[in-house]
Enzyme design. Structure first.
Site, short mmCIF file in Angstrom:
data_model
loop_
_atom_site.label_atom_id
_atom_site.label_comp_id
_atom_site.label_asym_id
_atom_site.label_seq_id
_atom_site.Cartn_x
_atom_site.Cartn_y
_atom_site.Cartn_z
N ASP A 17 6.41 -30.48 -45.11
CA ASP A 17 6.64 -32.06 -44.89
C ASP A 17 6.15 -32.73 -43.56
OD1 ASP A 17 8.86 -30.66 -44.09
OD2 ASP A 17 10.11 -32.41 -44.22
N HIS A 18 5.89 -31.39 -42.70
CA HIS A 18 5.43 -32.05 -41.49
C HIS A 18 4.03 -31.49 -41.06
CE1 HIS A 18 9.54 -33.03 -39.74
NE2 HIS A 18 9.91 -32.30 -40.96
N HIS A 55 6.78 -28.10 -36.62
CA HIS A 55 6.93 -26.94 -36.99
C HIS A 55 6.18 -26.54 -38.66
CE1 HIS A 55 9.79 -29.49 -39.06
NE2 HIS A 55 10.14 -28.54 -39.97
N HIS A 106 13.58 -39.08 -41.19
CA HIS A 106 13.58 -37.93 -42.02
C HIS A 106 14.83 -38.08 -43.06
CE1 HIS A 106 13.63 -33.33 -42.57
NE2 HIS A 106 12.44 -33.64 -42.46
N HIS A 166 7.08 -26.14 -41.84
CA HIS A 166 7.63 -26.64 -43.14
C HIS A 166 6.69 -27.74 -43.64
CE1 HIS A 166 12.03 -25.54 -42.70
NE2 HIS A 166 11.23 -24.35 -43.26
N ASP A 213 13.07 -31.60 -37.00
CA ASP A 213 14.27 -31.04 -37.90
C ASP A 213 15.03 -29.99 -36.88
OD1 ASP A 213 12.51 -32.28 -39.38
OD2 ASP A 213 12.69 -30.43 -40.98
N HIS A 253 16.04 -25.36 -35.76
CA HIS A 253 16.23 -25.38 -37.23
C HIS A 253 15.99 -23.90 -37.63
CE1 HIS A 253 15.01 -27.52 -40.73
NE2 HIS A 253 13.66 -27.23 -40.50
#
Length: 304
Positions: A66-67, A62, A270, A64, A212, A142
């Site tokens: 941090d990914h 996805h 995570h 976000h 997530d 999510h």
């Protein structure tokens, strides 16, 4: 067949306490698959001897940061290092727009084909089917569209009982047919049943990557009975309300998912930046699912 995952990043949101944002390298029969690509992934690959040149598939769960914020840098390095072979990238539809924009304003034209495949966060679908593996998306729950991924080994051919074949003087040219399950008929007309000449291969293994997500039974059936389940466990259960607000899962909930889906082993990751040490998260998960381990960066987990 080799089937193992190396953790490159296990932090949520931000890099902190020597933990990096999410990334994993999956080795299947010496082919590398990169799952998510948070900031700093390239450095982690260098640190743990994961060669970018061997990666042909990248999966982004996805959008976000941090990914995926390490992705453009990784693509740029592949370009600068002279990559020519195609790279297959799977992710949300707007990921291609983000990449194109950054390449446009850096005036960069990749030297290799980037084959982008859109994932659909609303339904499970097969996205890769090759000689070794079948890969499916897992629709998750999510705050924005998010998919997990499940990697299923293909069933291998049957194993030959070599001593028995040699005793019966069965010609080598029949071996392939035997591996496929066929019986053998000798020149004198005697039929030897396949199960007397071969044994079944090992049961196919499966690795489920649940990025997530809010605790939600909608994905339970798809990940049932996997060999190794990776599940996010951002918070301890005393922060359940915070987990719900942010559409994340607690360590206790991740363990409950593993228990209810009959996973063989559980890997949690995570982790929130609020936790300097991770023992409490591990203990909480193990309280209901003992076969739990932490996604420690640099550690390789054999899926067996």
């Amino acid at each position: 067949m080799k089937f193992e995952v190396t953790i490159l990043g296990s932090s949520s949101a931000t890099p902190i306490f020597n933990r990096n944002p999410t990334a994993q390298a999956l080795n299947i029969n010496e082919h590398l698959y990169l799952i998510d690509c948070g900031e700093g992934t390239q450095q982690q690959m260098l640190r743990f001897d994961i060669k970018a040149s061997r990666i042909d598939y990248i999966f982004i769960s996805h959008l976000h940061g941090d990914h995926y914020l390490g992705l453009v840098g990784l693509l740029s390095s592949m370009h600068l290092n002279g990559r020519k072979k195609a790279l297959y990238l799977f992710g949300p539809p707007h990921l291609k727009e983000i990449i194109d924009l950054q390449l446009k304003y850096s005036e960069t034209t990749l030297q290799f084909p980037l084959e982008f495949k859109v994932t659909d966060a609303k339904k499970a679908e097969v996205i890769v089917n090759n000689n070794d593996i079948i890969i499916e998306t897992i629709p998750l729950d999510h705050r924005i569209d998010c998919t997990g991924f499940i990697f299923r080994e293909k069933k291998r051919l049957r194993k030959l009982l070599k001593e028995k074949l040699e005793q019966l003087n069965i010609p080598v040219e029949y071996y392939t047919a035997l591996k496929k399950g066929n019986d053998y008929t000798a020149n004198n007309g005697v039929v030897y049943k396949n199960d007397t000449l071969t044994i079944d291969s090992d049961a196919p293994k499966a690795y489920a990557y649940c990025s997530d997500t809010l605790y939600n039974e909608q994905y339970f059936s798809q990940i049932s009975n996997v060999t190794l389940l990776y599940h996010e466990a951002t918070f301890l259960n005393d922060m359940l309300d915070r987990a719900k607000d942010t559409h994340h899962t607690t360590a206790l909930q991740a363990a409950d998912v593993a228990l209810r889906t009959h996973a063989k082993r559980l890997l949690i990751g995570h982790f929130s930046a609020r936790y300097k040490t991770l023992n409490e998260l591990l203990e909480e998960a193990r309280s209901i699912f003992p076969a739990t381990e932490l996604a420690i960066e640099g550690k390789t987990f054999v899926i067996e």
